[in-house]
Structures are given as C-alpha cells and as structure tokens.
Design an enzyme around this catalytic site. Structure first.
Site, PDB file in Angstrom:
ATOM      1  CE1 TYR A  97       0.504   1.829   4.224  1.00 57.78           C
ATOM      2  CE2 TYR A  97       0.429  -0.527   4.700  1.00 57.78           C
ATOM      3  CZ  TYR A  97       0.731   0.774   5.085  1.00 57.78           C
ATOM      4  OH  TYR A  97       1.282   1.009   6.315  1.00 57.78           O
ATOM      5  CB  CYS A  98       1.469   4.124  -1.857  1.00 62.37           C
ATOM      6  SG  CYS A  98       0.224   4.262  -3.163  1.00 62.37           S
ATOM      7  CD1 TRP A  99      -2.185  10.228  -0.345  1.00 64.88           C
ATOM      8  CD2 TRP A  99      -2.356   9.411   1.722  1.00 64.88           C
ATOM      9  NE1 TRP A  99      -3.105  10.997   0.325  1.00 64.88           N
ATOM     10  CE2 TRP A  99      -3.237  10.514   1.601  1.00 64.88           C
ATOM     11  CE3 TRP A  99      -2.317   8.728   2.929  1.00 64.88           C
ATOM     12  CZ2 TRP A  99      -4.053  10.960   2.636  1.00 64.88           C
ATOM     13  CZ3 TRP A  99      -3.122   9.167   3.984  1.00 64.88           C
ATOM     14  CH2 TRP A  99      -3.975  10.265   3.837  1.00 64.88           C
ATOM     15  CE1 TYR A 126      -1.872   4.380   7.859  1.00 65.50           C
ATOM     16  CE2 TYR A 126      -2.213   6.678   7.276  1.00 65.50           C
ATOM     17  CZ  TYR A 126      -2.041   5.694   8.237  1.00 65.50           C
ATOM     18  OH  TYR A 126      -2.046   6.039   9.566  1.00 65.50           O
TER      19      TYR A 126
END
Length: 353
Positions: A97-99, A126
């Site tokens: 996952y990233c933002w 996230y």
C-alpha cells in the site's frame, strides 16, 4: 499476471497471514502506518519532495521520469530485501500500500510481480485503512472499566485477566506511557495520536475475531490523555459510560507498590517530573518533594506525590458510578484478579434472578 486489488475488508483479513509492505516515504511511515507493516519506501523523503514539486510546478510527465530514475537504481535492492524478509515465512504473498493506492503501489507491485511474487494492492491505500480505523473506534463496544487510585496495581490485574484468556486492552502499553507525570520514564518514545489509534483499532479487531462482540473488553480507567497522546473522543465517550469496577487499597500498600516501580529510577528524572507538575502540586509541596528526593528519602517524596494524585483522581473522575466497589487488602494482583472476577460474576448472577 497483474497484482490483485483488494478492498479494505479483504486487506484486514489477508494482512493477518501475509507480509504487508508500506511503500510510502520514511517520514509518512514514521508518522503513522498499519501496525504490522514493514517499511520499504519506493522514494526517500527528499526524492518524494522533489517529485511532488516537479509534478505541481512543471508537469506530470517530468515527475514520472524523475521518479523512474530514482526507482530504477533501487529495483534489485528492493527485490533482495523482500526475499530476505520472506525467507523464513510460510506465506510468500505480499500486500502493498501507498497513500491512496496509486502510482507508488502500482510501480512497486509491478516490480515484485514481474520478479515472480504474488502481490495484492490495497485499494484506496493507507487512506482507506485510516477510514477503517476511525469507523472501528466509533463502533459501539462492550467494555468494562477497572478503576482505582494510583498505585492500585490495575495494569497488573489486567495482565492477569489476559493470562486467564479474557479480552483486555492495555491502553498505557499501546501509548508507551503509564499515565502520570512520571509515566514516560523508562518507556519507549511515544508515537503520535494517529498511530495510537491504529494500534487501538487493530486490538479491537483482534479481540472481536477471537472472542466475538458480546464478551466485555476490560480496560483501565484513564484520563482522555495518556502522556502526549489523546484517546479518540468517540471511543473515550464509550469508556466513560461503560460499567465500572472500583477497587480500593490502603494508602500505605499503594505507596509501597509505587516505590517498587519508581523508587529505583534516576533521581534527576524524578526531580524533573516533579517540577513539571509544580503548578498543580503547589510550590511548598513541590519544594518538599524535591528536597526529599535530593536527600534520598524516596518514600517521603512519593507520599506527597501520591496524596496529590489521590486528590486529582477524585476531582478528575468523569466515569459513571461503579456497579461494584471492592475493598482489597494489598497489592496481590493474582489474588485481587480472582476476587474481582468472582465478585463480578456474583453481581451479574444476582441481576439475572
């Protein structure tokens, strides 16, 4: 085969079994993250800043090219780092996952997938996880509060409950702070509010998975603030109106218990912590307590401080009236845990007849 996108609910289930990788920058990860995620940033803090600035001030295309330059140099190292983490794990699947589940997740998962890993991407990143956390903290919980004055051994009693396979959440443990002006001495550095909320939400989820939603969760009574972190107000409001067991233990017993826990700490740290509460403790009491500390009369110093905390407890108690008040002789946490459970069971049995 491309990486599989998964919803937040799927993520919560799969994250219990598979490696979770947070590919955001180190600064983003340090601020807050999924508690069991490993940080492997696709860009460091400076690289992320440069890419973002280029995207805003010049063009998306140039920002992508700069990102590819940074990413290209790290590809082999990323693969080898993931291999090293997975070498002793049963599952070889990876969740990324990233933002917001966008370009960083796509690039990272493409690399892992190309190499041969089975990869999942958290849809919404996230940000989706944070929404899940806030929803979890707002969800009504069945709670039971253990309260009592400072030095009553409440944390030790709750630990005993946990050993007896009862659902317990140690808020002070999650906050890395014991709650008083002296509560941070010897503890890990506190994380921020957001990470504290992430930890609490995950604990609630684990308890619900193991025990269901009808078994009461035991917690210690706390103020809304533990050290530098605040308990989410929606969850704290639930704590304030939850059923409560109050335990009372003689002053001298509590004083001796506190001396065992804090008496061996560095004198300078004790003095500094005492000075921090001068405005509330009062000038004369602060002066006397510090003088006793300097003279190594730790017991006399803590007697002054404990009287202060007893008064503060009475003034600051915002919880509903206890359904059980139990007088205990001393700090025998195993015995006290047994008494509390028996009295609680007896109380509830009486209510059903």
């Amino acid at each position: 085969m491309e990486a599989t996108r998964i919803s937040i609910d799927e993520f919560i289930k799969l994250a219990e079994q598979h490696l979770v990788l947070d590919v955001r920058s180190p600064l983003e990860y340090t601020h807050s993250h999924y508690p069991e995620a490993v940080s492997i940033p696709i860009f460091n803090n400076d690289e992320r800043k440069e890419i973002g600035t280029t995207y805003k001030q010049k063009s998306r295309a140039l920002a992508i090219k700069i990102g590819l330059d940074f990413f290209g140099e790290k590809m082999r190292a990323i693969i080898e780092q993931v291999e090293d983490i997975l070498k002793n794990k049963a599952s070889q699947k990876v969740i990324v996952y990233c933002w917001r589940g966008g370009m960083r997740s796509k690039a990272f998962s493409w690399l892992l997938n190309f190499y041969g890993f089975e990869v999942f991407i958290l849809e919404g990143g996230y940000k989706a996880y944070r929404n899940w956390v806030l929803e979890k903290l707002a969800t009504p919980q069945k709670l039971c509060i253990l309260s009592g004055k400072t030095g009553s051994g409440k944390t030790e009693i709750l630990n005993q409950f946990k050993q007896e396979n009862l659902p317990v959440i140690d808020l002070e443990g999650l906050a890395h702070h014991k709650g008083s002006a002296f509560g941070g001495i010897g503890m890990e550095a506190q994380e921020g509010n957001e990470q504290f909320e992430n930890l609490l939400a995950l604990e609630l989820h684990k308890i619900e998975t193991q025990f269901g939603s009808e078994t009461p969760i035991w917690l210690e009574s706390e103020s809304s603030r533990i050290g530098h972190v605040n308990i989410n107000y929606l969850f704290f409001n639930q704590m304030k109106i939850a059923p409560r067991v109050y335990i009372s233990i003689p002053f001298e017993e509590r004083l001796e218990f506190i001396l065992k826990g804090y008496g061996s700490l560095e004198k300078e740290e004790l003095i500094h912590s005492t000075e921090r509460i001068k405005n509330r403790l009062g000038g004369l009491e602060t002066k006397m307590a510090i003088q006793f500390l300097e003279e190594d009369n730790i017991k006399a110093a803590f007697a002054i401080l404990l009287k202060y905390y007893d008064k503060s407890y009475a003034k600051g108690d915002t919880y509903q009236k206890e359904f059980l008040s139990i007088a205990l002789e001393n700090i025998d946490y195993k015995k006290n845990a047994s008494i509390i459970l028996k009295e609680t069971e007896k109380y509830h049995a009486g209510r059903t007849h």
